[in-house]
Design a protein around this motif. Sequence first.
Motif, mmCIF file in Angstrom:
data_model
loop_
_atom_site.group_PDB
_atom_site.id
_atom_site.type_symbol
_atom_site.label_atom_id
_atom_site.label_comp_id
_atom_site.label_asym_id
_atom_site.label_seq_id
_atom_site.Cartn_x
_atom_site.Cartn_y
_atom_site.Cartn_z
ATOM 1 N N VAL A 60 0.855 -1.181 0.000
ATOM 2 C CA VAL A 60 0.000 0.000 0.000
ATOM 3 C C VAL A 60 0.895 1.235 0.000
ATOM 4 C CG1 VAL A 60 -1.705 1.300 1.323
ATOM 5 C CG2 VAL A 60 -1.845 -1.192 1.212
ATOM 6 N N LEU A 61 0.646 2.120 -0.943
ATOM 7 C CA LEU A 61 1.403 3.362 -1.057
ATOM 8 C C LEU A 61 0.519 4.491 -0.535
ATOM 9 C CD1 LEU A 61 2.674 2.802 -4.703
ATOM 10 C CD2 LEU A 61 3.759 2.081 -2.565
ATOM 11 N N VAL A 62 1.035 5.265 0.423
ATOM 12 C CA VAL A 62 0.269 6.357 1.020
ATOM 13 C C VAL A 62 0.851 7.676 0.530
ATOM 14 C CG1 VAL A 62 -0.399 7.472 3.183
ATOM 15 C CG2 VAL A 62 -0.353 4.979 3.027
ATOM 16 N N PHE A 63 -0.056 8.589 0.160
ATOM 17 C CA PHE A 63 0.333 9.871 -0.416
ATOM 18 C C PHE A 63 -0.280 11.030 0.361
ATOM 19 C CE2 PHE A 63 -0.096 6.668 -3.736
ATOM 20 C CZ PHE A 63 1.174 6.674 -4.277
ATOM 21 N N ILE A 74 -1.772 16.886 3.952
ATOM 22 C CA ILE A 74 -1.930 15.744 4.839
ATOM 23 C C ILE A 74 -2.063 14.481 4.001
ATOM 24 C CG2 ILE A 74 -2.975 17.051 6.713
ATOM 25 C CD1 ILE A 74 -5.707 16.230 5.616
ATOM 26 N N GLU A 75 -1.852 13.341 4.644
ATOM 27 C CA GLU A 75 -2.009 12.072 3.949
ATOM 28 C C GLU A 75 -3.486 11.903 3.610
ATOM 29 O OE1 GLU A 75 -0.176 10.213 7.252
ATOM 30 O OE2 GLU A 75 1.562 9.626 6.055
ATOM 31 N N ASN A 76 -3.779 11.751 2.332
ATOM 32 C CA ASN A 76 -5.177 11.703 1.941
ATOM 33 C C ASN A 76 -5.486 10.755 0.784
ATOM 34 O OD1 ASN A 76 -4.016 13.146 -0.127
ATOM 35 N ND2 ASN A 76 -5.704 14.583 -0.325
ATOM 36 N N THR A 115 4.374 9.248 1.147
ATOM 37 C CA THR A 115 4.773 9.375 2.558
ATOM 38 C C THR A 115 5.140 8.032 3.173
ATOM 39 O OG1 THR A 115 2.527 9.143 3.441
ATOM 40 C CG2 THR A 115 3.293 11.384 2.890
ATOM 41 N N GLY A 116 4.833 6.937 2.508
ATOM 42 C CA GLY A 116 5.207 5.643 3.064
ATOM 43 C C GLY A 116 4.764 4.481 2.209
#
Length: 124
Positions: A60-63, A74-76, A115-116
């Motif tokens: 899972v890629l968080v943006f 913010i992460e969204n 972000t991760g």
Amino acid sequence: KGVGIDCVGLAVCALRDLGEQIEDYEGYPLADNYWRMMEYVRRHCSCMSLDLSLAEMGDVLVFRRLDGPASRKIENHLGILTQAEPLTMVHAYPAGFCQKVAETPLSLYFTDALTGVWRYRGLA
């Protein structure tokens, strides 16, 4: 019309197809409820790194947002990595864009916003 899926719902459906027992959030408003997305990610995943070269298919890629005032960065958004070379992901485009689920290359916009890289605990 009026029925759709967001990026978290897409991840929930993908895991359910793999036999995972994952709860889904329903009925929450999209605006300013991004904390629910990260709550879901933290509950079901372990953060691996920020290094895409270590990412595997299914991660899972968080943006985060890159546009708008600093307080909105913010992460969204999240996507699921589908291919390592070239990097592609499947994700649900949000309202205001094309509003569809698509597999797309990881453009510079997304790599800058990353972000991760997270891995589902049940599949690690």
